[in-house]
Design a protein around this motif. Sequence first.
Motif, PDB file in Angstrom:
ATOM      1  N   THR A  74       0.741  -1.382   0.083  1.00 26.26           N
ATOM      2  CA  THR A  74      -0.031  -0.091   0.008  1.00 26.26           C
ATOM      3  C   THR A  74       0.992   1.246   0.056  1.00 26.26           C
ATOM      4  OG1 THR A  74      -2.013  -1.022   1.133  1.00 26.26           O
ATOM      5  CG2 THR A  74      -1.673   1.071   1.667  1.00 26.26           C
ATOM      6  N   SER A 109       6.839   4.019   4.684  1.00 25.94           N
ATOM      7  CA  SER A 109       6.198   2.841   5.544  1.00 25.94           C
ATOM      8  C   SER A 109       5.485   3.446   6.788  1.00 25.94           C
ATOM      9  CB  SER A 109       7.544   2.472   6.119  1.00 25.94           C
ATOM     10  OG  SER A 109       7.075   1.234   6.897  1.00 25.94           O
ATOM     11  N   GLN A 110       4.383   2.479   7.038  1.00 22.61           N
ATOM     12  CA  GLN A 110       3.369   2.481   8.033  1.00 22.61           C
ATOM     13  C   GLN A 110       4.437   2.146   9.408  1.00 22.61           C
ATOM     14  OE1 GLN A 110       1.463   2.336  11.256  1.00 22.61           O
ATOM     15  NE2 GLN A 110       1.798   0.199  10.157  1.00 22.61           N
ATOM     16  N   SER A 111       4.797   1.243   9.370  1.00 24.05           N
ATOM     17  CA  SER A 111       5.402   0.430  10.264  1.00 24.05           C
ATOM     18  C   SER A 111       6.860   0.989  10.844  1.00 24.05           C
ATOM     19  CB  SER A 111       5.446  -1.009  10.392  1.00 24.05           C
ATOM     20  OG  SER A 111       6.229  -1.316   9.140  1.00 24.05           O
ATOM     21  N   THR A 169       9.506  -2.575   7.875  1.00 24.59           N
ATOM     22  CA  THR A 169       9.489  -3.329   6.722  1.00 24.59           C
ATOM     23  C   THR A 169      10.868  -3.620   6.273  1.00 24.59           C
ATOM     24  OG1 THR A 169       7.213  -2.479   6.131  1.00 24.59           O
ATOM     25  CG2 THR A 169       8.385  -3.792   4.421  1.00 24.59           C
ATOM     26  N   VAL A 200      -4.823  -5.400   9.570  1.00 22.86           N
ATOM     27  CA  VAL A 200      -3.591  -5.761   8.787  1.00 22.86           C
ATOM     28  C   VAL A 200      -3.601  -5.165   7.762  1.00 22.86           C
ATOM     29  CG1 VAL A 200      -2.532  -7.778   7.510  1.00 22.86           C
ATOM     30  CG2 VAL A 200      -2.939  -7.832   9.951  1.00 22.86           C
ATOM     31  N   SER A 211      -4.062  -1.706   5.365  1.00 22.80           N
ATOM     32  CA  SER A 211      -3.841  -0.523   5.695  1.00 22.80           C
ATOM     33  C   SER A 211      -4.804   0.362   5.139  1.00 22.80           C
ATOM     34  CB  SER A 211      -2.556  -0.123   5.093  1.00 22.80           C
ATOM     35  OG  SER A 211      -2.032   1.127   5.097  1.00 22.80           O
ATOM     36  N   LYS A 213      -6.609  -3.979  -1.685  1.00 23.19           N
ATOM     37  CA  LYS A 213      -7.420  -4.131  -0.539  1.00 23.19           C
ATOM     38  C   LYS A 213      -8.599  -5.168  -0.706  1.00 23.19           C
ATOM     39  CE  LYS A 213      -5.990  -2.192   1.452  1.00 23.19           C
ATOM     40  NZ  LYS A 213      -4.604  -1.380   2.029  1.00 23.19           N
ATOM     41  N   GLU A 247      -6.627  -8.523  -0.187  1.00 27.01           N
ATOM     42  CA  GLU A 247      -6.204  -8.968   1.032  1.00 27.01           C
ATOM     43  C   GLU A 247      -7.329  -9.440   2.040  1.00 27.01           C
ATOM     44  OE1 GLU A 247      -2.534  -6.017   2.391  1.00 27.01           O
ATOM     45  OE2 GLU A 247      -4.434  -4.907   1.805  1.00 27.01           O
TER      46      GLU A 247
HETATM   47  C1  F6R Z   1      -1.660  -3.349   2.551  1.00 22.16           C
HETATM   48  C2  F6R Z   1      -0.700  -3.451   3.522  1.00 22.16           C
HETATM   49  C3  F6R Z   1       0.938  -3.892   3.265  1.00 22.16           C
HETATM   50  C4  F6R Z   1       1.707  -2.905   3.821  1.00 22.16           C
HETATM   51  C5  F6R Z   1       3.292  -3.169   3.099  1.00 22.16           C
HETATM   52  C6  F6R Z   1       4.330  -2.210   3.868  1.00 22.16           C
HETATM   53  O1  F6R Z   1      -2.677  -3.168   3.130  1.00 22.16           O
HETATM   54  O2  F6R Z   1      -0.766  -3.427   4.757  1.00 22.16           O
HETATM   55  O3  F6R Z   1       0.731  -3.837   1.699  1.00 22.16           O
HETATM   56  O4  F6R Z   1       1.316  -1.454   3.075  1.00 22.16           O
HETATM   57  O5  F6R Z   1       3.554  -4.355   3.888  1.00 22.16           O
HETATM   58  O6  F6R Z   1       4.158  -1.947   5.087  1.00 22.16           O
HETATM   59  P1  F6R Z   1       4.679  -0.655   5.911  1.00 22.16           P
HETATM   60  O7  F6R Z   1       3.820   0.628   5.194  1.00 22.16           O
HETATM   61  O8  F6R Z   1       4.533  -0.962   7.240  1.00 22.16           O
HETATM   62  O9  F6R Z   1       6.215  -0.701   5.345  1.00 22.16           O
END
Ligand code: F6R
Length: 613
Positions: free
Chosen positions: A306, A351-353, A356, A402, A404, A489, A492
Amino acid sequence: MCGIIGYVGNNNSVPYIIDGLKKLEYRGYDSAGISIIQDGSLVTVRAVGKVAELEKAALIANPKGGTGIGHTRWATHGKPSEENSHPHTDCTGDIVVVHNGIIENYLTLRAKLESRGHRFKSETDTEVIAHLIEENLLHVRASNDPDRLLKAVQKTNKEISGAFAYGVLWARTPGLLIGVKNQSPMVVGLGKNENFLASDVPAFLKHTNKVLFLEDGEIAVLHVDGVTVIGKDGKEAKPKPVKISWDQQTAEKGGYEHFMLKEIYDQPQAIEDTLRTARTDFGKILGLDTEGIRKLRNIHIIACGTAYHAGLVGKYYIEQLAGIPVSVDLASEYKYRSVPQLPHTLAVAISQSGETADTIGAVKKAQSLGFRTLAVCNVLGSTLTRTCDSTFFTHCGPEISVASTKAFTSQITSMYALAVFLGQANGNLSKTVFDKLYKELLTLSKSMSEVVKLEYDVRHLTRKIYKADRFIFLGRNVNFPIALEGALKLKEVSYRSAEGFAAGEIKHGPISVIDKGTPVIMIMPHDALFEKMLSACQECRARGAFVVAVTTKAGAKQARGVADKLIIVPQAGEFLQPVINVVPLQFLAYWIAKRLGCDIDQPRNLAKSVTVE
Ligand code: F6R
């Protein structure tokens, strides 16, 4: 986001607070702490890591008292550490504050307070509140005024700006707890000879289901035997208690059945919170002066899933608004391809988290090539933010589902703010265009509040299409990545086959998969490519597709009759339309998965953060 729990009652507050903090763990956090009034002094215990660590430390310190507050911290200002964890105290050590939100003017306030002799012990924005209350208590003349703390809090609220909810204790007033709400959540639980203050109902639901939902600008004054709420106008407000019928699990999801749905609805606030920093911080964050920005020749965006789609949207923004060439790579590819070592390149990792592995690996490669690196990330203190030269923090709060959703829209919003900033700084945008684009950005949260109202329409639509085993999403230009994201989406959470394409490409191959009844979701706002999208609509219809057009009011007139079903989204600025358009696609994925009985928040085979290559 941070979690707050406070207790005033006849029992020892410690077990209530520790248990409340555990119930708030789902919000995400990196450290926790408690403060208890014991024999006229405050006893504070804090620990980095899980609430279980705090519990161990609290057992050793063994504080006891009927008035206490606790906090789980999700780092925003300052790294995760014991010094930065809440509660925070003033110079005397008699006042403690726990806070959720952002104090926007904290740097100015901190400088002023320091010049007046205050000593700060943390890097947080929160600590200014404690020092301001310390000063403001001195302005309340009568030292025996029972409302002294309340008056000091009211004065403090006039000095701070931003979105905040906080709780305060003063060692000299056991049996009194004050809570403030302004744009961040805060609720009061009404018990029998005990009352609770919390960010969220689950923190005290075990003890009472009688709740006061505070409004922005309200202050709750909690005593053992009652609660008074003071309104924005300084007069007593009399909110009606609400009886909650939620069980513990539903309460954690804010009453929604799944975190994914809650997080879709969180988006207006998430955008608002993200923009609050975007408005003020980009120049400082990048660490480049105007000359440095003018020199930028390339931007490499690297991300996965995402976040990669957000990067694709970012490419359209930056190239058009700042005129800087952008490449967007899947991080797992960037790491292994031959990347030319060009000077004046900025690598942007989304990156959200922030954990990664592929993205972190790609950043290291960019650094080995001598590129400056910027993280666009939602978790402060994460490995990515520690690896990159600088970080723009997306501020959308912890994302638990999970799949996003809110992280994606916050990431696109950040990319837009970055593009506008770069465009202005390198002279690509005139002042007039810059002002117009920025004005549009400020209305985004309002349009998001409108678009979430489409859930019912989308839910109704999914009744007709949820059994299909293949779905196609089409878009063009800046809406092409939105088609990709809509398909991802759906895949998933529903395990259905779904593909996104640039609408102009279907005739080059993908159209062969369209069959009678195949749902084709077309993202087609009324923009420069609308007519071309209409043609694609007709091409799909001619092959028997069931066409759903996601369009704006202006497009609806022409699309009616061509598409089988319209989803009419609010009109945003040309560049911001994708942020709005993705929301019905999120609902679509959710409702198809729900009708199919899938495990929405924990889809099979997926992990929230992929920490291995
Ligand atoms: C989709 C999803 C994954 C993350 C991907 C990157 O809904 O959650 O595709 O977007 O694994 O994760 P981050 O943004 O945490 O690096």
